[in-house]
Scaffold this motif. Structure first.
Motif, short mmCIF file in Angstrom:
data_model
loop_
_atom_site.label_atom_id
_atom_site.label_comp_id
_atom_site.label_asym_id
_atom_site.label_seq_id
_atom_site.Cartn_x
_atom_site.Cartn_y
_atom_site.Cartn_z
N MET A 28 35.29 35.86 53.52
CA MET A 28 36.19 36.14 52.39
C MET A 28 37.51 36.68 52.93
N ASN A 64 22.37 34.22 50.28
CA ASN A 64 23.55 33.42 49.98
C ASN A 64 23.31 31.94 50.23
N GLY A 101 24.79 37.18 47.76
CA GLY A 101 25.15 37.01 49.16
C GLY A 101 26.26 37.88 49.69
N ALA A 102 26.75 38.86 48.89
CA ALA A 102 27.78 39.75 49.43
C ALA A 102 27.15 40.66 50.47
N LYS A 103 27.85 40.79 51.60
CA LYS A 103 27.36 41.70 52.64
C LYS A 103 27.97 43.07 52.41
N LYS A 104 27.45 44.05 53.14
CA LYS A 104 27.99 45.41 53.04
C LYS A 104 29.51 45.40 53.21
N ASN A 106 31.61 43.05 52.66
CA ASN A 106 32.34 42.50 51.52
C ASN A 106 32.54 43.55 50.44
N ILE A 107 31.46 44.29 50.14
CA ILE A 107 31.55 45.31 49.09
C ILE A 107 32.48 46.43 49.54
N VAL A 129 42.40 42.04 39.72
CA VAL A 129 41.68 41.73 38.49
C VAL A 129 41.03 42.99 37.95
N SER A 130 40.41 43.73 38.87
CA SER A 130 39.69 44.93 38.44
C SER A 130 40.65 46.03 37.96
N GLY A 150 32.82 32.33 52.88
CA GLY A 150 34.07 32.15 53.59
C GLY A 150 34.74 30.82 53.30
N LYS A 205 34.14 40.08 34.25
CA LYS A 205 35.60 39.99 34.36
C LYS A 205 36.06 38.65 34.89
N SER A 253 21.39 39.40 53.10
CA SER A 253 22.48 38.93 52.23
C SER A 253 22.85 37.50 52.56
N GLN A 265 41.76 37.11 48.91
CA GLN A 265 40.73 37.09 47.89
C GLN A 265 40.39 38.50 47.46
N ILE A 270 32.64 31.85 48.03
CA ILE A 270 33.66 32.79 48.51
C ILE A 270 33.05 33.70 49.56
N TYR A 271 31.81 34.17 49.28
CA TYR A 271 31.15 35.05 50.25
C TYR A 271 30.72 34.30 51.50
N ARG A 286 43.11 39.91 45.39
CA ARG A 286 43.08 39.30 44.06
C ARG A 286 41.99 39.94 43.21
N MET A 287 40.82 40.10 43.81
CA MET A 287 39.69 40.74 43.13
C MET A 287 40.07 42.15 42.69
N GLN A 336 35.95 45.26 49.26
CA GLN A 336 36.38 45.15 47.86
C GLN A 336 36.83 46.51 47.32
N ARG A 364 26.64 40.97 42.98
CA ARG A 364 27.36 40.43 44.14
C ARG A 364 26.46 40.39 45.36
N ASN A 405 22.24 43.03 55.98
CA ASN A 405 23.30 42.02 56.04
C ASN A 405 22.74 40.62 56.27
#
Lengths: 388, 244
Positions: A1, B88, A303-306, A308-309, A12-13, B118, B103, B84, A5, B115-116, A8-9, A312, A299, B81
């Protein structure tokens, strides 16, 4: 990511709860605004002072006798200094606070008795009329040259040559008005009455010279001239604690160290509000993490990894602080322009200070965003998904 | 070694929670095998360990004991990880609560797994649009979840699940929050995906829904047994505290 991105996220928030985001940013906004404004005003004032001082002529030397316990300096004796070594001109100074009357008005100002050389030493010029000369000096004439402030306060105009003012019961003919200097420092030449030295001696019943000005032959010989003057005064008094000789550069150095301390202090105080703003960001980010536990769970489940969060929430905190910082800079700029108009002086936003304030708010965004963000990143997906 | 044909191979999986002082054996020695292109329904009443089993299948949780191979890979000893990344790429979730991000638009929701990974946003959105078209939402892409009906939201969730071409589609009560018409539509989509060769595991307490799956197992009190229609239907609630 990508980071775009993430930004942008974050936007939005942030935009989805505008009021809260604004209130969160307010601390940073106030902090950056006050840092940039206060420091710029302090620096601007110091700059205008120092530039006025250096305009006065960098060859100027101020000599004072600080002890009563020394032999008198006579005018003729003083004048032997002229042309000695690197000393170019010398002018004695007798001054006193007085109340001047003229045109049915009264005005409190300073009266200064000196010789015609003073005009050149101080780098002054006469806008209207003339400065007094050796003849006025010789005959102890009651003539004066006044600054624009005196002219305006007594006569409501700068064109008052030919009028008279009364000081200590004596009438002085105004023979000249000095050019407006615009300096706002104390002892400004806009706010004084200059009379011949001999007249001043008689008026103030004071014959001793305790202060005089000298000029060096050039700005490069100021130090040499200072030594000549010090040697002269030492010969006269035999006590090196009983006199002082200042050059303008020394005054400038003192001045700038004082104003630098002032800027630092103001900046430091304003930085505290930045810090408080940072705590506000941390607070709201913690609230945001617990409110969005379910979002974090979703998220993570897809598939979001640590990382990524973490990114974010960190980017969100950072975006808040950077936007706050930018708004603060804009408000600071507006404030500085307004202050410049109100204070009638040239102020400008200092780029290093603006960058430092901005950088500081970025650091605050990272530091205070890190804890909530890592809290979010550590959430277990099943627990987060179960959260209502 | 599992045969290449097996998508899910679970051997002797156990999971125990400690609630207060009492250990609670939620899964007891569960073994389960799902072949490629299977459509398996796991039926169980609430409190049966159904949710825990689904969390383990979905790599949202790890078992205390036992072996779990997903698509030939051992996933029991992976870090958060790594799990995850496995979720994914290997698993497409379809939840009872839809679990869309409120949102984001349908398009952004469906694109999020990519997106996650990549994938560039433009490419991700292109593929999300294709996935949404597949589930019949071509004209709802810019809508947010709260502007969509339940059935439409679940279809967005299916598009999101499909977008990574996962090895396994894991549907947890996918019709539980839907009216019967929308529920039938969603089941229709699942059948279509099965026919197209996807491996699907459906978790439900509803035997009517489960009966649509070609293969069925029953979970009760943490034990998985083959399902037969003669099974008594009064699924009694036991082992309070764990909700399924």
């Amino acid at each position: 990511m990508s980071i775009f991105q993430a930004i942008r996220m974050a936007l939005v928030s942030i935009l989805s709860s505008k009021m809260r985001s604004f209130l969160t940013m307010l601390g940073i906004i106030i902090g950056v605004t006050s840092v940039t404004m206060l420091v710029s005003i302090a620096q601007g004032t110091s700059q205008s002072v120092t530039s006025k001082i250096s305009d006065m002529g960098s060859t100027l030397l101020t000599c004072r006798i600080t002890s009563d316990d020394v032999p008198d300096i006579k005018l003729d004796d003083l004048m032997t200094l002229e042309g000695k070594g690197s000393v170019s001109l010398v002018a004695p100074m007798l001054s006193s606070s007085v109340t001047a009357k003229g045109n049915d008005e009264t005005y409190s100002t300073t009266i200064q008795g000196t010789t015609p050389e003073y005009l050149e030493i101080e780098g002054l010029s006469v806008a209207d009329g003339r400065f007094f000369n050796e003849v006025d000096q010789e005959y102890k004439n009651y003539v004066c040259v006044i600054g624009t402030d005196v002219a305006e306060n007594l006569f409501s105009t700068r064109n008052c040559v030919g009028n008279s003012i009364e000081v200590s019961g004596k009438k002085f003919l105004i023979i000249g008005v000095l050019t407006y200097s615009g300096s706002d420092t104390s002892g400004s030449k806009d706010d004084c009455i200059i009379i011949p030295f001999t007249t001043a001696q008689r008026l103030l019943k004071e014959s001793d010279i305790t202060q005089f000005y000298a000029s060096a032959t050039s700005s490069g010989t100021v130090d040499a001239a200072q030594q000549t003057l010090e040697a002269y005064l030492y010969d006269l008094t035999a006590d090196e604690d009983s006199y002082s000789v200042y050059s303008e550069t020394e005054v400038l150095d003192t001045m700038s160290s004082v104003t630098n301390t002032l800027s630092l202090m103001l900046g430091g105080i304003a930085s505290i509000s930045l810090l408080v703003g940072g705590i506000g960001i941390m607070n709201i980010m913690l609230v945001s993490v617990s409110e969005r536990t379910r979002e974090i769970g979703i998220r993570k489940s897809i598939g979001a990894k640590k990382r990524n969060i973490l990114t974010q929430f960190l980017v969100e905190a950072l975006t808040l602080s950077v936007i706050g910082g930018l708004i603060g800079l804009i408000l600071g700029k507006i404030g500085i322009v307004a202050a410049a108009i109100l204070m009638d002086s040239e102020l400008s936003m200092s780029i290093p200070v603006a960058l430092a304030a901005m950088g500081f708010s970025v650091v605050i965004g990272i530091v205070f965003g890190l804890y909530p963000a890592s809290k979010a990143a550590r959430l277990k997906p099943i627990e987060a998904l179960r959260y209502e | 070694m599992p045969e290449d044909n097996e998508m899910i191979t679970m051997r002797n999986i156990s999971k125990t929670y400690v609630i207060g002082e009492e250990p609670l054996h939620v899964l007891k020695d569960v073994s389960l095998c799902v072949e490629r292109s299977d459509f398996l329904a796991i039926i169980g009443p609430s409190g049966s360990g159904k949710s825990t089993l689904m969390n383990i299948i979905g790599c949202l949780d790890t078992p205390d004991e036992g072996e779990y191979l997903l698509d030939g890979q051992d996933v029991t000893t992976r870090s958060d990880n790594e799990l995850s990344a496995i979720r994914n790429r290997k698993i497409g979730f379809i939840f009872q609560q839809f679990n869309l991000l409120g949102k984001l638009s349908a398009l952004d929701n469906a694109a999020l797994p990519l997106i996650y990974q990549g994938v560039l946003p433009r490419e991700a959105k292109k593929r999300a649009a294709e996935a949404l078209e597949k589930v019949g939402l071509a004209d709802r892409m810019k809508h947010r979840p709260n502007e969509l009906s339940g059935g439409q939201q679940q279809r967005v969730a299916i598009a999101r699940a499909l977008i990574t071409n996962p090895a396994l589609l894991l549907a947890d009560e996918p019709t539980g929050n839907l009216d019967s018409k929308s529920g039938r539509e969603i089941m229709g989509i699942l059948h279509g995906l099965h026919a197209a060769g996807n491996t699907i595991v459906l978790i439900t307490h509803d035997e009517k829904i489960a009966s649509e799956a070609p293969k069925r197992v029953l979970i009760r009190d943490g034990v998985v047994t083959p399902y037969s229609d003669e099974e008594p239907k009064d699924a009694t609630k036991k082992e309070g505290g764990v909700t399924a």
